[in-house]
Scaffold this motif. Structure first.
Motif, mmCIF file in Angstrom:
data_model
loop_
_atom_site.group_PDB
_atom_site.id
_atom_site.type_symbol
_atom_site.label_atom_id
_atom_site.label_comp_id
_atom_site.label_asym_id
_atom_site.label_seq_id
_atom_site.Cartn_x
_atom_site.Cartn_y
_atom_site.Cartn_z
ATOM 1 N N LEU A 8 0.864 -1.190 0.000
ATOM 2 C CA LEU A 8 0.000 0.000 0.000
ATOM 3 C C LEU A 8 0.893 1.231 0.000
ATOM 4 C CD1 LEU A 8 -2.597 -1.016 2.773
ATOM 5 C CD2 LEU A 8 -2.715 -1.443 0.307
ATOM 6 N N GLU A 9 0.535 2.194 -0.847
ATOM 7 C CA GLU A 9 1.397 3.381 -0.960
ATOM 8 C C GLU A 9 0.632 4.679 -0.768
ATOM 9 O OE1 GLU A 9 3.322 2.831 -4.740
ATOM 10 O OE2 GLU A 9 4.863 1.539 -3.861
ATOM 11 N N ASP A 10 -0.661 4.588 -0.447
ATOM 12 C CA ASP A 10 -1.354 5.855 -0.175
ATOM 13 C C ASP A 10 -1.772 5.901 1.288
ATOM 14 O OD1 ASP A 10 -4.661 5.521 -0.229
ATOM 15 O OD2 ASP A 10 -3.529 3.920 -1.182
ATOM 16 N N ASP A 11 -1.682 7.116 1.856
ATOM 17 C CA ASP A 11 -1.841 7.287 3.301
ATOM 18 C C ASP A 11 -3.175 6.748 3.805
ATOM 19 O OD1 ASP A 11 0.593 8.488 3.185
ATOM 20 O OD2 ASP A 11 -0.031 10.377 4.131
ATOM 21 N N LEU A 12 -4.245 6.962 3.031
ATOM 22 C CA LEU A 12 -5.559 6.556 3.531
ATOM 23 C C LEU A 12 -5.666 5.030 3.646
ATOM 24 C CD1 LEU A 12 -8.102 7.701 4.649
ATOM 25 C CD2 LEU A 12 -9.104 7.717 2.355
ATOM 26 N N SER A 13 -5.198 4.309 2.622
ATOM 27 C CA SER A 13 -5.254 2.839 2.676
ATOM 28 C C SER A 13 -4.400 2.317 3.833
ATOM 29 C CB SER A 13 -4.727 2.216 1.383
ATOM 30 O OG SER A 13 -5.359 2.761 0.285
ATOM 31 N N ILE A 14 -3.245 2.953 4.038
ATOM 32 C CA ILE A 14 -2.362 2.523 5.138
ATOM 33 C C ILE A 14 -3.066 2.762 6.475
ATOM 34 C CG2 ILE A 14 -0.176 3.007 6.315
ATOM 35 C CD1 ILE A 14 0.991 3.702 3.505
ATOM 36 N N ALA A 15 -3.690 3.954 6.602
ATOM 37 C CA ALA A 15 -4.397 4.285 7.841
ATOM 38 C C ALA A 15 -5.510 3.272 8.110
ATOM 39 C CB ALA A 15 -4.966 5.705 7.750
ATOM 40 N N VAL A 16 -6.282 2.931 7.094
ATOM 41 C CA VAL A 16 -7.393 1.986 7.272
ATOM 42 C C VAL A 16 -6.844 0.645 7.769
ATOM 43 C CG1 VAL A 16 -9.148 0.639 6.024
ATOM 44 C CG2 VAL A 16 -8.929 3.100 5.598
ATOM 45 N N LYS A 17 -5.775 0.166 7.135
ATOM 46 C CA LYS A 17 -5.191 -1.125 7.520
ATOM 47 C C LYS A 17 -4.676 -1.103 8.961
ATOM 48 C CE LYS A 17 -3.741 -5.286 6.806
ATOM 49 N NZ LYS A 17 -4.670 -6.386 6.554
ATOM 50 N N LEU A 18 -4.166 0.077 9.395
ATOM 51 C CA LEU A 18 -3.612 0.176 10.758
ATOM 52 C C LEU A 18 -4.669 0.603 11.781
ATOM 53 C CD1 LEU A 18 -0.158 1.939 10.053
ATOM 54 C CD2 LEU A 18 -0.637 -0.507 10.329
ATOM 55 N N GLY A 19 -5.899 0.845 11.306
ATOM 56 C CA GLY A 19 -6.971 1.271 12.221
ATOM 57 C C GLY A 19 -6.789 2.693 12.718
ATOM 58 N N LEU A 20 -6.228 3.548 11.887
ATOM 59 C CA LEU A 20 -6.005 4.956 12.245
ATOM 60 C C LEU A 20 -6.958 5.833 11.448
ATOM 61 C CD1 LEU A 20 -2.085 4.860 12.163
ATOM 62 C CD2 LEU A 20 -3.557 4.853 14.199
ATOM 63 N N PRO A 21 -7.236 7.071 11.926
ATOM 64 C CA PRO A 21 -8.219 7.918 11.237
ATOM 65 C C PRO A 21 -7.809 8.342 9.823
ATOM 66 C CG PRO A 21 -7.723 8.791 13.428
ATOM 67 C CD PRO A 21 -6.765 7.674 13.177
ATOM 68 N N GLY A 22 -6.523 8.572 9.606
ATOM 69 C CA GLY A 22 -6.063 8.914 8.253
ATOM 70 C C GLY A 22 -6.149 10.393 7.912
ATOM 71 N N MET A 23 -6.231 11.241 8.946
ATOM 72 C CA MET A 23 -6.255 12.690 8.689
ATOM 73 C C MET A 23 -4.815 13.220 8.572
ATOM 74 S SD MET A 23 -9.461 13.152 8.794
ATOM 75 C CE MET A 23 -9.802 14.885 8.942
ATOM 76 N N ASP A 24 -3.939 12.715 9.426
ATOM 77 C CA ASP A 24 -2.533 13.130 9.425
ATOM 78 C C ASP A 24 -1.717 11.898 9.819
ATOM 79 O OD1 ASP A 24 -0.006 14.051 9.936
ATOM 80 O OD2 ASP A 24 -0.633 15.767 11.141
ATOM 81 N N LEU A 25 -1.383 11.086 8.815
ATOM 82 C CA LEU A 25 -0.826 9.756 9.087
ATOM 83 C C LEU A 25 0.451 9.820 9.927
ATOM 84 C CD1 LEU A 25 -1.216 6.736 8.661
ATOM 85 C CD2 LEU A 25 0.082 6.927 6.534
ATOM 86 N N THR A 26 1.336 10.747 9.600
ATOM 87 C CA THR A 26 2.618 10.804 10.329
ATOM 88 C C THR A 26 2.381 11.011 11.821
ATOM 89 O OG1 THR A 26 3.732 11.629 8.367
ATOM 90 C CG2 THR A 26 4.811 12.062 10.469
ATOM 91 N N ARG A 27 1.491 11.949 12.141
ATOM 92 C CA ARG A 27 1.197 12.251 13.548
ATOM 93 C C ARG A 27 0.501 11.060 14.222
ATOM 94 N NH1 ARG A 27 2.218 14.154 17.713
ATOM 95 N NH2 ARG A 27 0.805 15.247 19.092
#
Ligand code: V4E
Length: 195
Positions: free
Chosen positions: A76-95
């Motif tokens: 996965l190379e886009d922040d939103l897909s990564i966030a979904v997989k990690l169970g994170l909101p995906g608004m500011d992935l780094t934070r």
């Protein structure tokens, strides 16, 4: 994107044979910083979270009971897909990654020379910690194609007399050398094949 890849160690004669008739595609240096929690939550799930230069990537391996080859990964190379997989909101992935307790545990600078030959991608990787490995890779559309892709890579490797014994990838070699506890924990959990 689903990638099927096999790794090889080469001597100079094998490198010459491998690159005979290959087309040079590009050379690039990347700095990969790998992240996990202190108790290896991601690694134990065959998830490999990295910051490649300044972009997040997540490699998803097969779980240990899967019939799918451990050489097949979804990336996965886009922040939103990564966030979904990690169970994170995906608004500011780094934070969010920082708040969730993921910390850097390995940093690898790698220079890749990439070639194409016979419909395969051949990547010659040189790492800053003195490890060089070659990856022969095919991208596939669905998991059903993975056996065929692995067979195709194996047949090509055999046709030019490469040593087809499994070899360690860059991160696994790094962990074996510098993070033995981390490496052993993943071996004990059956996440890594014993190489
Ligand atoms: C997929 C994976 C890991 C992530 C890093 O793999 P590495 O080979 O260092 O780099 P790669 O190929 O992702 O770089 P790119 O080609 O994208 O530049 S760490 C462990 N795995 C899976 C794995 C496994 N389960 N067992 C063994 C023995 N090796 C690797």
């Amino acid at each position: 994107m689903i990638e099927v890849e096999q790794k090889f160690l080469l001597n100079p004669e094998q490198e010459e044979k491998l690159l005979k008739g290959a087309t040079f595609d590009y050379e690039k240096t990347n700095i990969d910083t790998y992240y996990d929690t202190e108790d290896y939550t991601l690694g134990l799930e065959s998830l490999w979270l990295r910051l490649r230069n300044d972009r997040w990537e997540l490699k998803i391996g097969q779980n240990k009971n899967s019939k799918v080859s451990s050489r097949t990964h979804v990336e996965l190379e886009d922040d939103l897909s990564i966030a979904v997989k990690l169970g994170l909101p995906g608004m500011d992935l780094t934070r969010e990654i920082e708040i969730a307790g993921y910390k850097p545990f390995a940093k690898i600078e790698k220079t890749r020379r990439s070639y194409l030959r016979d419909g395969l991608r051949i990547d010659l990787d040189n790492c800053d910690f003195g490890y060089a490995v070659v990856e022969i890779e095919l991208l596939i559309e669905s998991m059903e194609e993975q056996q065929e892709a692995n067979d195709r890579i194996s047949a090509f490797a055999k046709s030019i007399d490469l040593d087809t014994r499994r070899v360690r990838g860059k991160l696994i070699e790094y962990m074996a050398r510098y993070l033995p506890e981390h490496h052993q924990a993943l071996l004990d959990a059956g996440v890594l094949d014993k190489i």
